[in-house]
Design a protein around this motif. Sequence first.
Motif, PDB file in Angstrom:
ATOM      1  N   ARG A  55     -23.711  14.387   7.820  1.00  0.00           N
ATOM      2  CA  ARG A  55     -24.224  13.389   6.861  1.00  0.00           C
ATOM      3  C   ARG A  55     -24.717  12.124   7.567  1.00  0.00           C
ATOM      4  NH1 ARG A  55     -20.284  15.956   3.681  1.00  0.00           N
ATOM      5  NH2 ARG A  55     -21.223  16.761   1.760  1.00  0.00           N
ATOM      6  N   LYS A  56     -23.952  11.672   8.546  1.00  0.00           N
ATOM      7  CA  LYS A  56     -24.334  10.472   9.300  1.00  0.00           C
ATOM      8  C   LYS A  56     -25.679  10.678   9.990  1.00  0.00           C
ATOM      9  CE  LYS A  56     -23.012   7.810  13.330  1.00  0.00           C
ATOM     10  NZ  LYS A  56     -22.406   8.020  14.613  1.00  0.00           N
ATOM     11  N   HIS A  57     -25.830  11.817  10.630  1.00  0.00           N
ATOM     12  CA  HIS A  57     -27.064  12.084  11.364  1.00  0.00           C
ATOM     13  C   HIS A  57     -28.246  12.346  10.436  1.00  0.00           C
ATOM     14  CE1 HIS A  57     -25.735  11.668  15.460  1.00  0.00           C
ATOM     15  NE2 HIS A  57     -24.578  12.145  15.048  1.00  0.00           N
ATOM     16  N   ILE A  58     -28.004  12.912   9.282  1.00  0.00           N
ATOM     17  CA  ILE A  58     -29.080  13.083   8.295  1.00  0.00           C
ATOM     18  C   ILE A  58     -29.615  11.717   7.877  1.00  0.00           C
ATOM     19  CG2 ILE A  58     -29.577  13.779   5.907  1.00  0.00           C
ATOM     20  CD1 ILE A  58     -27.652  16.181   6.411  1.00  0.00           C
ATOM     21  N   GLN A  59     -28.710  10.771   7.619  1.00  0.00           N
ATOM     22  CA  GLN A  59     -29.138   9.425   7.220  1.00  0.00           C
ATOM     23  C   GLN A  59     -29.951   8.760   8.336  1.00  0.00           C
ATOM     24  OE1 GLN A  59     -28.934   8.580   4.077  1.00  0.00           O
ATOM     25  NE2 GLN A  59     -27.854  10.526   3.845  1.00  0.00           N
ATOM     26  N   GLU A  60     -29.497   8.896   9.566  1.00  0.00           N
ATOM     27  CA  GLU A  60     -30.240   8.332  10.701  1.00  0.00           C
ATOM     28  C   GLU A  60     -31.592   9.014  10.865  1.00  0.00           C
ATOM     29  OE1 GLU A  60     -27.669   8.678  14.110  1.00  0.00           O
ATOM     30  OE2 GLU A  60     -26.184   7.289  13.265  1.00  0.00           O
ATOM     31  N   TYR A  61     -31.605  10.297  10.668  1.00  0.00           N
ATOM     32  CA  TYR A  61     -32.826  11.082  10.816  1.00  0.00           C
ATOM     33  C   TYR A  61     -33.862  10.668   9.770  1.00  0.00           C
ATOM     34  CZ  TYR A  61     -34.965  15.286  12.805  1.00  0.00           C
ATOM     35  OH  TYR A  61     -35.757  16.147  13.493  1.00  0.00           O
ATOM     36  N   LYS A  62     -33.400  10.453   8.538  1.00  0.00           N
ATOM     37  CA  LYS A  62     -34.304  10.063   7.448  1.00  0.00           C
ATOM     38  C   LYS A  62     -35.052   8.767   7.781  1.00  0.00           C
ATOM     39  CE  LYS A  62     -32.530  10.109   3.294  1.00  0.00           C
ATOM     40  NZ  LYS A  62     -31.548  10.119   2.187  1.00  0.00           N
ATOM     41  N   ALA A  78     -37.883  19.561   8.469  1.00  0.00           N
ATOM     42  CA  ALA A  78     -38.590  20.386   7.489  1.00  0.00           C
ATOM     43  C   ALA A  78     -37.883  20.321   6.133  1.00  0.00           C
ATOM     44  CB  ALA A  78     -38.687  21.827   7.979  1.00  0.00           C
ATOM     45  N   TYR A  79     -36.566  20.402   6.159  1.00  0.00           N
ATOM     46  CA  TYR A  79     -35.791  20.361   4.912  1.00  0.00           C
ATOM     47  C   TYR A  79     -35.933  18.994   4.243  1.00  0.00           C
ATOM     48  CZ  TYR A  79     -32.077  21.513   1.645  1.00  0.00           C
ATOM     49  OH  TYR A  79     -31.375  21.786   0.502  1.00  0.00           O
ATOM     50  N   LEU A  80     -35.803  17.924   5.032  1.00  0.00           N
ATOM     51  CA  LEU A  80     -35.902  16.572   4.465  1.00  0.00           C
ATOM     52  C   LEU A  80     -37.294  16.311   3.901  1.00  0.00           C
ATOM     53  CD1 LEU A  80     -33.820  14.564   7.078  1.00  0.00           C
ATOM     54  CD2 LEU A  80     -33.223  14.988   4.672  1.00  0.00           C
ATOM     55  N   ARG A  81     -38.331  16.831   4.532  1.00  0.00           N
ATOM     56  CA  ARG A  81     -39.686  16.679   3.996  1.00  0.00           C
ATOM     57  C   ARG A  81     -39.811  17.399   2.655  1.00  0.00           C
ATOM     58  NH1 ARG A  81     -43.673  14.575   6.950  1.00  0.00           N
ATOM     59  NH2 ARG A  81     -43.293  14.102   9.142  1.00  0.00           N
ATOM     60  N   GLU A  82     -39.248  18.606   2.581  1.00  0.00           N
ATOM     61  CA  GLU A  82     -39.290  19.356   1.318  1.00  0.00           C
ATOM     62  C   GLU A  82     -38.468  18.643   0.245  1.00  0.00           C
ATOM     63  OE1 GLU A  82     -40.926  22.225  -0.983  1.00  0.00           O
ATOM     64  OE2 GLU A  82     -41.388  21.832   1.130  1.00  0.00           O
ATOM     65  N   LEU A  83     -37.338  18.111   0.634  1.00  0.00           N
ATOM     66  CA  LEU A  83     -36.492  17.359  -0.301  1.00  0.00           C
ATOM     67  C   LEU A  83     -37.251  16.159  -0.858  1.00  0.00           C
ATOM     68  CD1 LEU A  83     -33.765  16.772  -1.664  1.00  0.00           C
ATOM     69  CD2 LEU A  83     -33.039  15.685   0.458  1.00  0.00           C
ATOM     70  N   LYS A  84     -37.991  15.480  -0.019  1.00  0.00           N
ATOM     71  CA  LYS A  84     -38.788  14.320  -0.455  1.00  0.00           C
ATOM     72  C   LYS A  84     -39.835  14.752  -1.480  1.00  0.00           C
ATOM     73  CE  LYS A  84     -39.630   9.926   0.322  1.00  0.00           C
ATOM     74  NZ  LYS A  84     -38.633   8.909  -0.008  1.00  0.00           N
ATOM     75  N   LYS A  85     -40.484  15.893  -1.235  1.00  0.00           N
ATOM     76  CA  LYS A  85     -41.468  16.410  -2.201  1.00  0.00           C
ATOM     77  C   LYS A  85     -40.797  16.736  -3.532  1.00  0.00           C
ATOM     78  CE  LYS A  85     -44.314  18.680   1.291  1.00  0.00           C
ATOM     79  NZ  LYS A  85     -44.675  20.000   1.837  1.00  0.00           N
TER      80      LYS A  85
END
Length: 196
Positions: A44-51, A68-75
């Motif tokens: 979770r920590k690294h996902i937030q930093e990655y975003k 790729a997942y975060l881009r799809e999540l944003k869409k």
Amino acid sequence: MVLLGHPSVMIMRYNFKLFAKLPYFKNYYEEIVENSRALYGFYRKHIQEYKKKIDFTSDAEPADVCEAYLRELKKMEKYEGEHYFTEDQLVGVLADLWVAGQETTTVALAASIIYMMLYPEIQSKFQEELDQVIGSDRFVTMDDKPKLHYELNRIATNVSQNVFHRTTKEVAIKGYTFPKDTIIVPQLSVVLRDEK
């Protein structure tokens, strides 16, 4: 990984919460919960930093599965219907990739290298087969698998058993009857070393 392979934990695998309050198993349960909490917290920590690093306005090719997942999540944030793209789901994907992918692959490769060192005659045959089938100008693909007969994973198994399975109907095997919904735990080392 060592903890998950401990015999007491193997007994608990079918229903961890059932064992949570039993004196002997309680410590194992708490250790598994704490390890899981720490690992998921790390993701979770690294996902937030990655975003924060991703330019979501760009159509750039994603660098990895997380991006790729975060881009799809944003869409999907604009999507009005039901969808399953969530950060919790991404944490699960990352955990699956780590446990089922990275750790097992690393152990399998290390064991394969050790076997090659211990049995140089097999290493020579292995190399000869690769040279004949693949050559030196391309990578191995799944299409090559039927033509490659030396398979170290049969010997260098890094897990003793597979995940739990369940019979979906009554099954009879060699005079033994297993009712529907029987839990089956395949012993990989036995299957993979079977001459047949």
